[in-house]
Design an enzyme around this catalytic site. Structure first.
Site, PDB file in Angstrom:
ATOM      1  N   ASP A 227       8.535 -40.267  -7.918  1.00 54.76           N
ATOM      2  CA  ASP A 227       7.237 -39.939  -7.301  1.00 54.76           C
ATOM      3  C   ASP A 227       7.347 -39.806  -5.794  1.00 54.76           C
ATOM      4  O   ASP A 227       6.367 -40.041  -5.087  1.00 54.76           O
ATOM      5  CB  ASP A 227       6.197 -41.010  -7.670  1.00 54.76           C
ATOM      6  CG  ASP A 227       6.563 -42.384  -7.127  1.00 54.76           C
ATOM      7  OD1 ASP A 227       7.726 -42.594  -6.729  1.00 54.76           O
ATOM      8  OD2 ASP A 227       5.667 -43.247  -7.085  1.00 54.76           O
TER       9      ASP A 227
ATOM     10  N   LYS B 167       6.685 -55.525  -1.693  1.00 51.61           N
ATOM     11  CA  LYS B 167       5.256 -55.683  -1.350  1.00 51.61           C
ATOM     12  C   LYS B 167       5.010 -56.958  -0.534  1.00 51.61           C
ATOM     13  O   LYS B 167       4.319 -57.896  -0.995  1.00 51.61           O
ATOM     14  CB  LYS B 167       4.394 -55.680  -2.623  1.00 51.61           C
ATOM     15  CG  LYS B 167       4.688 -54.543  -3.612  1.00 51.61           C
ATOM     16  CD  LYS B 167       4.031 -53.266  -3.225  1.00 51.61           C
ATOM     17  CE  LYS B 167       4.294 -52.042  -4.050  1.00 51.61           C
ATOM     18  NZ  LYS B 167       5.301 -51.843  -5.004  1.00 51.61           N
TER      19      LYS B 167
ATOM     20  N   ASP C 107       5.555 -41.061  -0.618  1.00 53.01           N
ATOM     21  CA  ASP C 107       5.330 -41.469  -2.005  1.00 53.01           C
ATOM     22  C   ASP C 107       4.000 -40.839  -2.409  1.00 53.01           C
ATOM     23  O   ASP C 107       2.969 -41.117  -1.786  1.00 53.01           O
ATOM     24  CB  ASP C 107       5.264 -43.010  -2.059  1.00 53.01           C
ATOM     25  CG  ASP C 107       5.030 -43.540  -3.463  1.00 53.01           C
ATOM     26  OD1 ASP C 107       4.357 -42.849  -4.260  1.00 53.01           O
ATOM     27  OD2 ASP C 107       5.501 -44.642  -3.773  1.00 53.01           O
TER      28      ASP C 107
HETATM   29  N1  GDD Z   1      11.355 -45.494 -16.879  1.00 58.80           N
HETATM   30  C1  GDD Z   1      10.554 -46.307 -16.188  1.00 58.80           C
HETATM   31  N2  GDD Z   1      10.158 -47.488 -16.734  1.00 58.80           N
HETATM   32  N3  GDD Z   1      10.146 -45.910 -14.965  1.00 58.80           N
HETATM   33  C2  GDD Z   1       9.330 -46.753 -14.283  1.00 58.80           C
HETATM   34  C3  GDD Z   1       8.872 -47.976 -14.794  1.00 58.80           C
HETATM   35  C4  GDD Z   1       9.332 -48.354 -16.107  1.00 58.80           C
HETATM   36  O1  GDD Z   1       8.990 -49.406 -16.638  1.00 58.80           O
HETATM   37  N4  GDD Z   1       8.077 -48.564 -13.880  1.00 58.80           N
HETATM   38  C5  GDD Z   1       8.025 -47.725 -12.815  1.00 58.80           C
HETATM   39  N5  GDD Z   1       8.772 -46.620 -13.064  1.00 58.80           N
HETATM   40  C6  GDD Z   1       8.993 -45.480 -12.163  1.00 58.80           C
HETATM   41  C7  GDD Z   1       7.690 -44.844 -11.723  1.00 58.80           C
HETATM   42  O2  GDD Z   1       7.361 -43.767 -12.594  1.00 58.80           O
HETATM   43  C8  GDD Z   1       8.047 -44.350 -10.317  1.00 58.80           C
HETATM   44  O3  GDD Z   1       8.633 -43.063 -10.327  1.00 58.80           O
HETATM   45  C9  GDD Z   1       9.094 -45.336  -9.841  1.00 58.80           C
HETATM   46  O4  GDD Z   1       9.590 -45.999 -11.010  1.00 58.80           O
HETATM   47  C10 GDD Z   1       8.551 -46.380  -8.856  1.00 58.80           C
HETATM   48  O5  GDD Z   1       7.415 -47.002  -9.417  1.00 58.80           O
HETATM   49  P1  GDD Z   1       6.058 -47.121  -8.596  1.00 58.80           P
HETATM   50  O6  GDD Z   1       5.075 -47.805  -9.478  1.00 58.80           O
HETATM   51  O7  GDD Z   1       5.674 -45.821  -8.004  1.00 58.80           O
HETATM   52  O8  GDD Z   1       6.479 -48.169  -7.467  1.00 58.80           O
HETATM   53  P2  GDD Z   1       5.922 -48.332  -5.996  1.00 58.80           P
HETATM   54  O9  GDD Z   1       5.646 -47.017  -5.372  1.00 58.80           O
HETATM   55  O10 GDD Z   1       4.816 -49.328  -6.006  1.00 58.80           O
HETATM   56  O11 GDD Z   1       7.179 -49.035  -5.254  1.00 58.80           O
HETATM   57  C11 GDD Z   1       8.479 -48.491  -5.371  1.00 58.80           C
HETATM   58  O12 GDD Z   1       8.630 -47.374  -4.527  1.00 58.80           O
HETATM   59  C12 GDD Z   1       8.525 -47.660  -3.114  1.00 58.80           C
HETATM   60  C13 GDD Z   1       8.709 -46.368  -2.361  1.00 58.80           C
HETATM   61  O13 GDD Z   1       7.641 -45.542  -2.604  1.00 58.80           O
HETATM   62  C14 GDD Z   1       9.492 -49.570  -5.022  1.00 58.80           C
HETATM   63  O14 GDD Z   1      10.772 -49.069  -5.339  1.00 58.80           O
HETATM   64  C15 GDD Z   1       9.422 -49.941  -3.539  1.00 58.80           C
HETATM   65  O15 GDD Z   1      10.443 -50.862  -3.210  1.00 58.80           O
HETATM   66  C16 GDD Z   1       9.575 -48.688  -2.697  1.00 58.80           C
HETATM   67  O16 GDD Z   1       9.455 -49.004  -1.298  1.00 58.80           O
HETATM   68 MG    MG Z   2       5.566 -45.059  -6.043  1.00 61.19          MG
END
Ligand code: GDD
Ligand code: MG
Length: 354
Positions: free
Chosen positions: A106, A157, A217
């Site tokens: 994403d 976070k 993001d």
């Molecule tokens: N296959 C799979 N299974 N993918 C997953 C799962 C799961 O259980 N959970 C999350 N994802 C995928 C989401 O689809 C997304 O593409 C990615 O992993 C990150 O999940 P988000 O839910 O978007 O996390 P975030 O944005 O709160 O935080 C993450 O991204 C940040 C940067 O934007 C973390 O990696 C943070 O450390 C990072 O800074």
């Molecule tokens: Mg994200």
């Protein structure tokens, strides 16, 4: 190198749009978001991908490798295993002995993948994490490094009182294959909350690579709108596709334009999707994205907004800094104001104010 893309999340912060479409397939300037990641991979010579699916997995089967330009393999989690569980689950599809590139599905990121790999190899890292700088690290994974680039702290976070830098995890990693052996199989597991803190605790070689390229993001309503405006506004290296261009207008095939259109100031651009019809005297201000097969009524005003495919906007309606889902009907003279996110298929009566 194989790229593994994590695309199994529910995309809750992007509801209502993710109720019917998984986040990585939402359109960004009228093409599926994932295509930007595929294009980036291809630009760096990577043509093999493994997609880790869970939520609405069947939707990803519609991706056509002829269009994406990369080989697609899928690995599915019946119930989501978290970011780490997803990586572990894909272990059998990776090539032994080779490092793997892992990416959140994403993030629009002009990442220099070759530079990232070089940095990983030069430092003999076991894990490298791409980093970027943001104003509000509380929404991300906070990362601190020493002068050599070695990561000393990873805190997912964080609260404001835990923050000592503005450097965060950009959501792209290179893993040496032995790192996967450290992860548990078949149970939910988090890279950010479990693996990375554990690696640091154990003194493993985890290095950061600060990326200077555009980074966003797309996972919130606000950032999903903003990324459209940024690309149209030329703030990224990602170009919108268009069959033809006129001053301020990027037109896909089959667009019909009315008379006497008013466009925003110099540099503002309006992308009009395939087969869309724009009525006479329609007005645009700022950057605007309109999907395919839409109809924009006479004298309607669209300002810094995104309208997805098949939506009909009535005469004289006004849209300001909002997101309108696919197949909506907006009545004549209706006003839709800032921060509105209208679910696909919504119907708004004439003269409504939202
Ligand atoms: N296959 C799979 N299974 N993918 C997953 C799962 C799961 O259980 N959970 C999350 N994802 C995928 C989401 O689809 C997304 O593409 C990615 O992993 C990150 O999940 P988000 O839910 O978007 O996390 P975030 O944005 O709160 O935080 C993450 O991204 C940040 C940067 O934007 C973390 O990696 C943070 O450390 C990072 O800074
Ligand atoms: Mg994200």
């Amino acid at each position: 190198m194989i790229a593994l893309i994590l695309i199994g999340g529910l995309g809750t912060r992007l509801r209502p749009f993710t109720c019917r479409t998984p986040k990585p397939l939402l359109p960004l300037l009228n093409k599926p978001f994932l295509q930007y990641q595929f294009d980036l991979l291809k630009a760096h010579g990577i043509r093999e991908t493994v997609l880790c699916t869970s939520y609405r997995a069947e939707d990803f089967r519609k991706l056509d490798p002829k269009m994406t330009g990369v080989r697609l393999r899928f690995i599915h989690e019946k119930s989501p295993l978290g970011t780490g569980g997803a990586v572990k689950n894909a272990e059998g599809l990776l090539r032994g002995g080779e490092p793997v590139l892992i990416m959140n599905g994403d993030i629009l990121h002009a990442l220099d993948i070759r530079g990232f790999l070089k940095s990983h190899q030069n430092r003999r890292a076991e894990v490298s994490i791409a980093l970027t700088r943001v104003k509000d690290p509380t929404l991300y994974g906070l990362v601190q490094t020493d002068e050599s680039g070695r990561i000393t702290r990873f805190l997912e976070k964080p609260s404001w009182d835990e923050i000592e830098s503005n450097t965060i995890n950009a959501g792209a990693y290179i893993f040496e294959p032995q790192v996967l052996e450290l992860m548990p199989a078949g149970i939910p597991y988090s890279l950010e909350r479990a693996l990375f803190p554990k690696l640091l605790e154990d003194g493993r070689h985890v290095f950061g690579f600060v990326s200077q390229g555009y980074w966003m993001d797309i996972g919130t309503l606000e950032s999903y709108l903003q990324v459209h405006l940024d690309i149209l506004g030329g703030k990224t290296p990602f170009a919108p596709r268009a069959a033809s261009r006129k001053t301020g207008l990027l037109l896909e095939k089959g667009v019909k334009l009315g008379r006497e259109l008013t466009l925003g100031s110099n540099g503002d651009r309006v992308l009009v999707g395939r087969g869309t019809v724009i009525g006479d005297f329609a007005r645009f201000s700022g950057n605007v994205c309109i999907g395919s097969q839409c109809r924009i009524g006479k004298g309607a005003l669209l300002s810094e907004c995104v309208v997805l495919e098949g939506t009909i906007i009535g005469d004289g309606a006004r849209l300001e800094r909002c997101l309108v889902g696919p197949g909506c009907r907006i009545g004549a003279q209706a006003v839709i104001t800032q921060k509105t996110a209208l679910a696909g298929g919504s119907s708004v009566e004439p003269f409504s104010h939202l």
